[in-house]
Design an enzyme around this catalytic site. Structure first.
Site, PDB file in Angstrom:
ATOM      1  N   CYS A   1      15.191 -32.648 -24.816  1.00  0.00           N
ATOM      2  CA  CYS A   1      15.181 -31.549 -23.849  1.00  0.00           C
ATOM      3  C   CYS A   1      15.955 -32.052 -22.649  1.00  0.00           C
ATOM      4  O   CYS A   1      15.454 -32.886 -21.886  1.00  0.00           O
ATOM      5  CB  CYS A   1      13.760 -31.150 -23.457  1.00  0.00           C
ATOM      6  SG  CYS A   1      13.726 -29.860 -22.178  1.00  0.00           S
TER       7      CYS A   1
ATOM      8  N   CYS B   1      14.196 -30.934 -18.985  1.00  0.00           N
ATOM      9  CA  CYS B   1      12.924 -31.520 -18.536  1.00  0.00           C
ATOM     10  C   CYS B   1      12.285 -32.268 -19.697  1.00  0.00           C
ATOM     11  O   CYS B   1      12.765 -33.334 -20.076  1.00  0.00           O
ATOM     12  CB  CYS B   1      12.008 -30.465 -17.947  1.00  0.00           C
ATOM     13  SG  CYS B   1      11.787 -29.009 -18.997  1.00  0.00           S
ATOM     14  N   SER B   2      11.212 -31.705 -20.267  1.00  0.00           N
ATOM     15  CA  SER B   2      10.563 -32.389 -21.383  1.00  0.00           C
ATOM     16  C   SER B   2       9.918 -31.390 -22.340  1.00  0.00           C
ATOM     17  O   SER B   2       8.824 -31.630 -22.855  1.00  0.00           O
ATOM     18  CB  SER B   2       9.502 -33.369 -20.863  1.00  0.00           C
ATOM     19  OG  SER B   2       8.532 -32.686 -20.081  1.00  0.00           O
ATOM     20  N   CYS B   3      10.592 -30.264 -22.594  1.00  0.00           N
ATOM     21  CA  CYS B   3      10.068 -29.278 -23.543  1.00  0.00           C
ATOM     22  C   CYS B   3       9.893 -29.940 -24.907  1.00  0.00           C
ATOM     23  O   CYS B   3      10.787 -30.649 -25.383  1.00  0.00           O
ATOM     24  CB  CYS B   3      11.020 -28.094 -23.650  1.00  0.00           C
ATOM     25  SG  CYS B   3      11.139 -27.135 -22.121  1.00  0.00           S
TER      26      CYS B   3
END
Length: 205
Positions: A102, A105-107
């Site tokens: 991602c 961000c950190s999906c």
């Protein structure tokens, strides 16, 4: 008094999370206890659900076809909810290796894999794996031959990816549960591949 240098300002996303949480509690939508319980459940969750889906796909061609066509529906077939998200499962093959990132961000499919590792959220991984995936994978111990192409898939707020790894050779006749035990979180992200457990070295007499 504590050293002020030990405090770090909240990031944009951390600040948004705190603000939203406090607003929901203030409005009576949720309680602090309910939030704490949900967080505890999430922290306790590992990649077992994703591993179960992979093991079923390795054994059941019809389920594999459904999973590749609609990952969300396939997860729900096994009783795993993926609320409000589109799950896309990408299959590793003899000529293609997939890896997930991602970049914003950190999906990440937390409902199937648990909390994402720190390295997945780090800026170096997010920026480098799209530019030099083969080198990044080698740093995880995964050396992909030059003849195999690497595809990098970028998750977002509405869509999550999960890798369907290649079933290891030598697992004919294995049960679904035993196969699931080979599938780690990192395999489902694509930075490693499933391997058979190493046999213990025989002791010298």
């Amino acid at each position: 008094m504590k050293d002020q240098g030990s405090y770090r300002p909240l990031s944009y996303f951390q600040l948004m999370e705190v603000s939203l949480r406090e607003l929901l509690v203030e409005k009576g939508v949720v309680t602090e206890d309910a939030i704490a319980a949900a967080m505890a459940t999430m922290r306790a969750r590992g990649p077992e659900r994703g591993a179960a889906m992979v093991a079923r796909a390795w054994l059941d061609p019809a389920y594999k076809a459904r999973m590749l066509a609609n990952g969300t529906a396939a997860a729900e077939d096994l009783g795993f909810e993926v609320p409000g998200l589109r799950l896309i499962v990408v299959e590793n093959t003899p000529d293609t290796h997939n890896v997930i990132v991602c970049t914003l961000c950190s999906c990440y499919p937390r409902m199937l894999l648990g909390i994402p590792p720190e390295w997945y959220k780090s800026r170096p991984y997010r920026s480098r794996v799209v530019r030099e995936p083969r080198k990044v994978l080698a740093e995880f111990g995964t050396k992909i031959p030059a003849k195999i192409r690497i595809r990098v898939h970028d998750s977002n707020a509405d869509m999550r990816y999960m890798v369907l790894p290649v079933r290891p050779a030598g697992t004919d006749g294995w049960s679904e549960e035993r196969l699931a035990g080979l599938v780690t979180r990192d395999c489902l992200i694509g930075v490693t591949v499933p391997n058979l457990p190493k046999s213990p070295k025989s002791r010298k007499s």
